[in-house]
Write a protein that holds these residues in place. Sequence first.
Motif, PDB file in Angstrom:
ATOM      1  N   TYR A 276       9.046  -6.861   3.433  1.00  0.00           N
ATOM      2  CA  TYR A 276       7.900  -7.848   3.135  1.00  0.00           C
ATOM      3  C   TYR A 276       6.400  -7.169   3.907  1.00  0.00           C
ATOM      4  O   TYR A 276       5.578  -6.790   3.225  1.00  0.00           O
TER       5      TYR A 276
ATOM      6  N   GLY B 211      -0.120 -12.445   0.989  1.00  0.00           N
ATOM      7  CA  GLY B 211       1.173 -11.457   0.667  1.00  0.00           C
ATOM      8  C   GLY B 211       1.429 -10.545   1.819  1.00  0.00           C
ATOM      9  O   GLY B 211       1.425 -10.595   2.957  1.00  0.00           O
TER      10      GLY B 211
ATOM     11  N   HIS C 199      -3.493 -10.739  -4.840  1.00  0.00           N
ATOM     12  CA  HIS C 199      -3.762 -10.566  -3.450  1.00  0.00           C
ATOM     13  C   HIS C 199      -4.908  -9.860  -3.252  1.00  0.00           C
ATOM     14  O   HIS C 199      -5.194  -9.239  -2.304  1.00  0.00           O
TER      15      HIS C 199
ATOM     16  N   VAL D 130       5.859  -8.613  -1.642  1.00  0.00           N
ATOM     17  CA  VAL D 130       6.426  -9.905  -1.720  1.00  0.00           C
ATOM     18  C   VAL D 130       7.644 -10.039  -1.065  1.00  0.00           C
ATOM     19  O   VAL D 130       8.336  -9.200  -0.737  1.00  0.00           O
TER      20      VAL D 130
ATOM     21  N   PRO E 274       2.687  -5.139  -5.551  1.00  0.00           N
ATOM     22  CA  PRO E 274       2.574  -6.085  -4.483  1.00  0.00           C
ATOM     23  C   PRO E 274       3.499  -6.113  -3.593  1.00  0.00           C
ATOM     24  O   PRO E 274       4.805  -6.175  -3.855  1.00  0.00           O
TER      25      PRO E 274
END
Length: 228
Positions: free
Chosen positions: A65, A149, A200, A93, A91
């Motif tokens: 992450y 994010g 984000h 996540v 992204p």
Amino acid sequence: MLGEIQLKIKDRKLIGVDTQHHFLWLSDYKKDPEMESLIQKLRAPHRDSLKEKIATATEVIQRQYKSESPFDKLVGNLLRKEYDAQISFLPGVGYGISLQDEVIREDLYTLIPHPPKVTTLSLTGKQIKATLEQTAFNLKSEEKYEIVGGLLQSSGISYTLNFSQPIGNRISNVKVQGEDLEFQKYYSVVTHTGMLNGLHRYDELGNGKNIMKKKIQLNESVVEKFRD
């Protein structure tokens, strides 16, 4: 984990944010029979497709992450190869599972549950640098409520991120496929429509050139590539 947020407001202005996290362990809760029955009823028409074996992971493929994610790096590499792109952006996540041994369609849907379409575009080196500065800002801002994010997941690009530097100057030593980033040069990028729409706060992607939205969803594209 259940997140709890308290917003402190004075004179119609937000002056503070407090957060707490409550751990909800499965072993402490029993399934609700009525809800479980409903879930199984809804799943029934799709069960065979969800349980289809797609691939075998000979070693654990994890999702991270706040740091580089092996799963997203793999997806980025597959996308770059398929669409002949220099860079992939996805992204950061925090949901999902680790893949190990038999991989079924539902595993991949768990990691990519949303239906954005694969998208290709061109960005200047300056726009790419701004995008990387945005991920540094998202991870560590002066205001709690501006943090959003995880680390921008990328492939085909390397850089140094230094949080001790001022906001806007945290990214350095950017290289695309081993070559120094050139601000005025255009680079081919593959991502998805969610990122293109400013997910984000990655707004520079929506300002790119030669934007082409593909018909295939990202999760279905990943299923096809894993099957291959």
